[in-house]
Design an enzyme around this catalytic site. Sequence first.
Site, PDB file in Angstrom:
ATOM      1  N   GLU A 109       0.814  -1.226   0.000  1.00 36.57           N
ATOM      2  CA  GLU A 109       0.000   0.000   0.000  1.00 36.57           C
ATOM      3  C   GLU A 109       0.843   1.270   0.000  1.00 36.57           C
ATOM      4  O   GLU A 109       0.420   2.298  -0.540  1.00 36.57           O
ATOM      5  CB  GLU A 109      -0.953   0.001   1.196  1.00 36.57           C
ATOM      6  CG  GLU A 109      -2.072  -1.036   1.108  1.00 36.57           C
ATOM      7  CD  GLU A 109      -1.629  -2.450   1.474  1.00 36.57           C
ATOM      8  OE1 GLU A 109      -0.489  -2.606   1.967  1.00 36.57           O
ATOM      9  OE2 GLU A 109      -2.399  -3.403   1.263  1.00 36.57           O
ATOM     10  N   PHE A 112      -6.604  -0.316   4.634  1.00 37.62           N
ATOM     11  CA  PHE A 112      -5.387  -0.613   3.869  1.00 37.62           C
ATOM     12  C   PHE A 112      -4.866   0.590   3.085  1.00 37.62           C
ATOM     13  O   PHE A 112      -3.663   0.839   3.092  1.00 37.62           O
ATOM     14  CB  PHE A 112      -5.619  -1.805   2.937  1.00 37.62           C
ATOM     15  CG  PHE A 112      -6.034  -3.090   3.635  1.00 37.62           C
ATOM     16  CD1 PHE A 112      -6.126  -3.176   5.011  1.00 37.62           C
ATOM     17  CD2 PHE A 112      -6.342  -4.221   2.891  1.00 37.62           C
ATOM     18  CE1 PHE A 112      -6.518  -4.351   5.645  1.00 37.62           C
ATOM     19  CE2 PHE A 112      -6.729  -5.408   3.516  1.00 37.62           C
ATOM     20  CZ  PHE A 112      -6.820  -5.469   4.887  1.00 37.62           C
ATOM     21  N   HIS A 152     -10.195  -5.345   9.871  1.00 39.79           N
ATOM     22  CA  HIS A 152     -10.942  -4.915   8.698  1.00 39.79           C
ATOM     23  C   HIS A 152     -12.019  -3.884   9.018  1.00 39.79           C
ATOM     24  O   HIS A 152     -12.875  -3.605   8.194  1.00 39.79           O
ATOM     25  CB  HIS A 152     -11.545  -6.126   7.986  1.00 39.79           C
ATOM     26  CG  HIS A 152     -10.539  -6.894   7.189  1.00 39.79           C
ATOM     27  ND1 HIS A 152      -9.371  -7.368   7.737  1.00 39.79           N
ATOM     28  CD2 HIS A 152     -10.508  -7.252   5.879  1.00 39.79           C
ATOM     29  CE1 HIS A 152      -8.677  -7.999   6.813  1.00 39.79           C
ATOM     30  NE2 HIS A 152      -9.336  -7.943   5.669  1.00 39.79           N
TER      31      HIS A 152
END
Lengths: 307, 269
Positions: A49, A74, A112
């Site tokens: 990333e 991310f 997440h």
Amino acid sequence: MRAVFNKTLLEIAKKDPRIHMVLADIGYGEIEPFRDAFPDRYYNVGVAEQNMTGVACGIAMEGNISITYSIANFPTLRCLEQIRNDVCYHNANVKIVIIGGGVSYGPLGMSHHSTEDIAIMRALPNMVVVVPCDNYEAVAATHAMIEYDGPLYYRCGYKGEKDIHSGPVDFKIGKAITVREGSDVTLMFAGPVGLNVVHAADILAKEGISCRIVSMHTIKPIDKEAIIDASKNTGGIITIEEHNLSGGLGGAVSEVICDEHLSPKVFKRIALPDVNVALIGHQEWIRDQFGMSAEGIAKQIKEAIQK
Amino acid sequence: MENCKKLAKQIRIDSIRMTNNGKSGHVGSMLSMADMIAVLYEKILNVDPKNPKMPDRDRFVLSKGHAGAAVYSALANKGFIPRDWLMTYYCDNGKLMGHISHKVPGVEFSTGSLGHGLPVAVGMAIAARYAKSDRRIICMSSDGDMNEGSTWEAIMFAAQEKLSNLTLVIDYNQVQALGHSEEVIDLRDLKAKLENFGWSACEIDGHNLDEIYASFSSLPHKEGKPTAIIAHTIKCKGIPALEDTVKSHYRFIPDEDIEQVIKKIEEEE
């Protein structure tokens, strides 16, 4: 909502050869049409990333528009310094798009959940922060994102969101959209959790409580006028967001209240508590655990305005 | 090469005076790359001081932004910025900040935190390819910069994309912030590493102007691959007492020594 975003971006990219997508190996089932239509404007840097953001910045520095796209934290927290030093300092035309704002990815767990992103992104100079609430806003926000020249953070939902608006919206960055008029209190929300807010207002309407409902789709720049108006002309302001209590929509609205010397009769922030969400469950279930189901929101509003 | 030699000397002298005046560090990092910066600005880069944003100019990204004063010196000597800006380096309300800044005409990109330059240079190389421009993108890195994971992310991706318009120059003085690289992160056979990652890699003496020119003027070294030039250099080259020392990363030359140090550089053949 992600499908609508990708479809809209694809349509815009057909007419705008400046648009490049820079991915970090995420987007299966959604990004393939862009990849196939524009192989010379599509890059997968692998699971990297920081490089995704740096490469996107380098491409944008040469007169292009770069889109970085991934899930949850991310493309934001993993590469925060690249966003700050490379993208924001150079005012590069990079759009950072996340899929799955809040706890959309529920059972996948804490890694997440994108629950501090708004606070962190809005603290960066030159960064615009938009949080569309439904498919209509997602389409309009995608167009606005491309038309805007500079860094922009787009917090997208996930999939299957039901619409809040009944048709296309007049979406201007920094200009909130009133979903419903009302007088007893103004409910300011950001993102797909707004559907629960609308349902909460329906519950309260049956009890004779009239709620103004406002989609605060842009957190930065925040719509001061909407906040001033709600403070002066309704019975107070309650913010609702699928985000940590610190620094998100509620924080942004409270800053305006302080700076403008406003005195709303009621002010309350409904948000996720300042915890790492370790509960296992789907988005709606997790929302409910933190009082953000329609019933939970209605209960909190009622308690706040009846104090 | 006489002009390169002259410019390299001037970069060294300016760097010493600027860091002394600003009471700032990193003079060792500036002096180790001074010869390469001189060759780049004197003979390699297609840039125009009268038109610093010329569309098809070569892009030079200094990823070791802490050594920016050496580039500021080159830019002043080539006419991009007034020479009197140099003594405002690191000073209140100055024109030149400690780490290289794109607010200065002729500077392509701001860096300072390591690991940022190469990913951006890769993006610029992709954009050049997309624009069908034959401009070159050259990124200057350092030992510390080669520790950063993001640098290696970019190394992998540049090879995947076969970016032969991209060159990474590593100012390989083997001294970093807390010690010699061997003691901190030993990069061992960097050439073999880079070749394994899909780059065309070579090693040069980063203080030999002819070698620098030969290498920089024959880019790309291999079609279809990005080029890595590992330049063996000496930290703080030109000030014998500080050469190859960690402290040269932090020190500036004090007033009592500066004229003698500069005299020695001026006299050097």
